[in-house]
Design an enzyme around this catalytic site. Structure first.
Site: not given
Ligand code: BGC
Length: 264
Positions: A152, A165
């Site tokens: 991410s 996360y």
């Molecule tokens: C998350 C989303 C978020 C996006 C941008 C992703 O890793 O799962 O919830 O909107 O990042 O911030």
């Protein structure tokens, strides 16, 4: 087609980004193991679309182009079993896409041990041991392979209220870098794909809240949310021979979100 005769395992592919990746890899000629935890109907839908995308025959007597396998990757035993069963069904694995992941939106002071474990067990421990089982198989069969982690932008970018996360994705960044070095002698490449805001079920809360969504869109230079297919195209490249010399890096698919800062 870039992936003829390859077998790919895509974790968490009953929906969202994982589903689009499974379909795209099948379009490129790969056979695909579709892993799911709790959405068998979604996994069946992915399988149907994988069969369609592969363009190969898929009657009972034809070679298999896809299969669904249930496993909860927070369990090391289930992760190992998933890899074993994939190999049993397809004879081998060449590509592992560690896509399964989850997030929880909570103030730091309210996060319970169970919340924390839930996120870290899937997003980090699950990937660690699925990859370990995959690499053992490659080593035993003396073959190269490709590991692609769906990370991410939050492996770099803070995301308040999503601290577990972010810790998992930051950890995944270092796991990827470490393994890229350690596994290079085996011919195994390891890379991260880091999506920004993609329209998928993980974002349901955001997608349902127009005000929040507009605020996010303002931060995305390309002016739209990503589609799962935007991510899948990059994964197909990293899984292919075109990326044989590519290892140890993170590739962003975020419409410019990560490095966007504007005054006013
Ligand atoms: C998350 C989303 C978020 C996006 C941008 C992703 O890793 O799962 O919830 O909107 O990042 O911030």
């Amino acid at each position: 087609m870039k992936l003829e005769n390859k077998v790919a395992l895509v974790t968490g592919s009953s929906q969202g980004i994982g589903q689009a990746i499974a379909i795209r890899l099948a379009q490129e000629g790969a056979s695909v193991v579709i892993n799911y935890r709790s959405h068998p109907e979604g996994a069946e839908e992915t399988l149907r679309r994988v069969q369609e995308a592969s363009g190969k025959c898929y009657m009972a007597q034809c070679p298999k182009v896809g299969a669904t396998i249930q496993a909860d990757l927070s369990s090391v035993r289930e992760a190992q079993e998933l890899v074993r069963e994939s190999i049993e069904q397809f004879g081998k694995l060449d590509i592992l896409v560690n896509n399964a992941g989850l997030e929880k939106n909570k103030d730091f002071i309210d996060v319970s041990e169970a919340d924390y474990d839930k996120v870290l067990d899937v997003n980090l421990k699950g990937i660690f041991f699925t990859t370990q089982a995959f690499v053992k198989h490659l080593k035993e069969t003396n073959r190269p392979g490709k590991v692609i982690n769906i990370s991410s932008v939050h492996e770099e970018l803070p995301f308040p209220h999503f601290t577990a996360y972010c810790a998992s994705k930051g950890g995944l960044k270092m796991m990827m870098r470490n393994l890229a070095i350690e596994l290079a002698p085996l011919g195994v490449t390891v890379n991260n794909v880091a999506p920004g805001a993609i329209a998928t079920p993980i974002n349901k809360e955001l997608l349902d809240d127009k005000e929040k969504l507009d605020a996010v869109l303002k931060n995305i230079p390309l002016g739209r949310l990503g589609k799962p297919e935007d991510v899948a195209g990059l994964v197909a490249f990293l899984a292919s021979a075109d990326a044989d010399y590519t290892t140890g890096a993170t590739y962003y698919v975020d419409g410019g979100l990560l490095w966007n800062y504007q005054e006013q």
